[in-house]
Design a protein around this motif. Structure first.
Motif, mmCIF file in Angstrom:
data_model
loop_
_atom_site.group_PDB
_atom_site.id
_atom_site.type_symbol
_atom_site.label_atom_id
_atom_site.label_comp_id
_atom_site.label_asym_id
_atom_site.label_seq_id
_atom_site.Cartn_x
_atom_site.Cartn_y
_atom_site.Cartn_z
ATOM 1 N N SER A 13 0.848 -1.197 0.000
ATOM 2 C CA SER A 13 0.000 0.000 0.000
ATOM 3 C C SER A 13 0.878 1.240 0.000
ATOM 4 O O SER A 13 2.097 1.166 0.184
ATOM 5 N N GLU A 34 0.931 3.294 2.270
ATOM 6 C CA GLU A 34 1.420 3.392 3.642
ATOM 7 C C GLU A 34 2.765 2.682 3.788
ATOM 8 O O GLU A 34 3.687 3.191 4.422
ATOM 9 N N SER A 62 3.274 -5.914 8.715
ATOM 10 C CA SER A 62 2.513 -4.672 8.527
ATOM 11 C C SER A 62 2.187 -3.966 9.838
ATOM 12 O O SER A 62 1.996 -2.752 9.853
ATOM 13 N N TYR A 83 4.225 -0.689 10.771
ATOM 14 C CA TYR A 83 4.036 0.611 10.126
ATOM 15 C C TYR A 83 2.572 1.042 10.100
ATOM 16 O O TYR A 83 2.271 2.198 9.828
ATOM 17 N N ARG A 84 1.652 0.119 10.388
ATOM 18 C CA ARG A 84 0.231 0.503 10.419
ATOM 19 C C ARG A 84 -0.226 0.870 11.817
ATOM 20 O O ARG A 84 -1.214 1.565 11.987
ATOM 21 N N ARG A 85 0.425 0.321 12.815
ATOM 22 C CA ARG A 85 0.180 0.632 14.224
ATOM 23 C C ARG A 85 -1.146 0.113 14.764
ATOM 24 O O ARG A 85 -1.227 -0.307 15.911
ATOM 25 N N MET A 124 -4.297 -2.591 14.124
ATOM 26 C CA MET A 124 -4.759 -3.747 13.355
ATOM 27 C C MET A 124 -5.676 -4.597 14.203
ATOM 28 O O MET A 124 -5.856 -4.347 15.410
ATOM 29 N N ASP A 128 -5.987 -6.296 8.480
ATOM 30 C CA ASP A 128 -6.164 -4.842 8.396
ATOM 31 C C ASP A 128 -7.499 -4.399 8.969
ATOM 32 O O ASP A 128 -8.488 -5.148 8.955
ATOM 33 N N GLU A 138 -11.154 1.035 6.421
ATOM 34 C CA GLU A 138 -11.462 2.434 6.707
ATOM 35 C C GLU A 138 -12.886 2.599 7.243
ATOM 36 O O GLU A 138 -13.136 3.435 8.120
#
Length: 363
Positions: free
Chosen positions: A161, A163, A245, A248-250, A252, A296, A299
């Motif tokens: 992504s 991100e 992931s 860096y996504r923090r 989940m 994930d 959104e």
């Protein structure tokens, strides 16, 4: 003869020896320096310098330039000019550049050679001709020819992504100069980021950096790409660096419950459970064994809610965009602070249940 009735004299100027005028090999210091000098100094110094980046080849290896050509020449004269003692009575030789003389495109340097004799500092000046040999250093040669010795493939465990790409470039920009200077190209591919380097040991260092700091999983492979001048096989190193992931996504889902990354250490990853507010830890190997239990947060799962009531450790919430939708969420006051009736919050909604997101994760 320089020695009359036990008294010593300089055979050249006739001065008698005293504390200010010691006699060395039948000569006073001034006459000794005039006739014999203080050291055997090479008449020429050849410097190999890269015409692109200015780096210097010293003792078989390349070192970074000090700045200007004169700075580089001064550095080499001070540290690498071979000065042979003229006599074993002198100690502690040092070289100091005094003046740079440019004559018809050629460089000469006036240097001062100093040494100690019986606690007294002596010095004499010499002229050294400096020859500049221009040769591309390995990095500039590789950059100009497009060659490289290693590829570090930055990948992740989920679909790539924007991100992840942003994270990859940010971490590459934070690397020290000795690593970034070995990078010849960075490729942005559909499957991730490829980093090409001119040095295999620095490629391994880069991979280990991601392993220690971001829990990356590393796999190495080699491919023969030709032969060197001696006929030995040349190999190109490829290192796959797979980054989870979560780093860096923090935020989940873990076992279908939202968790937030709190800290990454060399041996463990710490997570915050958004439901209980408690911290739990996974070892690096345990993290990768359970990697498929992470997924994930879409959104649409993150909603803007309004607090309509607080009772007994529970928050009763209303969807701001759809007031007919209400939720209940347990919360830990130490994690979700400044919660009050009427305030707006963000929450992850999973299977009809809301999990409050601490404000620090929204910054």
């Amino acid at each position: 003869m320089g020695d009359v009735m036990g008294r010593k004299f300089c055979v050249k100027c006739g001065i008698e020896e005293d504390e200010e005028h010691p006699i060395i090999e039948n000569l006073c210091i001034n006459c000794y320096l005039e006739l014999k000098g203080l050291a055997k100094v090479p008449k020429e110094l050849t410097i190999t310098r890269c015409p692109k980046c200015g780096s210097l080849r010293v003792s078989g290896r390349w070192i970074e330039s000090s700045g200007s050509l004169e700075d580089d020449v001064s550095f080499l004269l001070r540290n690498y000019l071979t000065v042979e003692p003229i006599s074993n009575v002198f100690r502690g030789y040092e070289v100091k550049p005094l003046e740079f003389i440019y004559d018809r495109g050629k460089l000469k340097v006036l240097i001062e050679v100093s040494a100690e004799y019986r606690g007294r500092l002596l010095s004499k000046t010499y002229i050294v001709n400096v020859n500049i040999k221009k040769t591309l250093c390995p990095r500039c040669f590789a950059l100009s020819s497009g060659s490289y010795e290693a590829i570090v493939q930055l990948r992740t465990n989920v679909k790539v992504s924007s991100e992840f790409v942003k994270f990859a470039y940010k971490t590459l920009n934070e690397l020290p100069p000795e690593v970034t200077s070995a990078i010849t190209e960075v490729e942005d591919l559909r499957e991730g980021i490829n980093v090409k380097l001119i040095n295999q040991s620095i490629a391994r260092r880069l991979a280990m950096h991601y392993q220690r700091r971001y829990c990356a999983k590393i796999i190495e492979s080699r491919k023969r790409v030709g032969f060197d001048r001696s006929g030995r096989s040349k190999y190109r190193l490829t290192i796959s660096v797979r980054i989870p992931s979560i780093v860096y996504r923090r935020l989940m889902l873990f076992n279908e419950k939202p968790v937030a990354l709190k800290e990454v250490t060399k041996s463990k990853v710490c997570f915050l459970d958004l439901e209980t507010g408690k911290v739990f830890r996974l070892g690096i190997n345990e993290l990768w064994r359970n990697i498929n239990r992470f997924r994930d947060i879409d959104e649409g799962m993150i909603k803007r809610l309004k607090v309509i009531s607080l009772r007994g450790g529970r928050a009763y919430l209303m969807d701001i965009e759809n007031p007919a939708e209400t939720y209940t969420a347990t919360y830990n006051p130490e994690v979700v602070q400044e919660l009050r009736v009427g305030s707006e919050v963000r929450a992850v909604v999973v299977n009809g249940k809301a999990y409050l997101i601490p404000k620090i994760l929204l910054m």
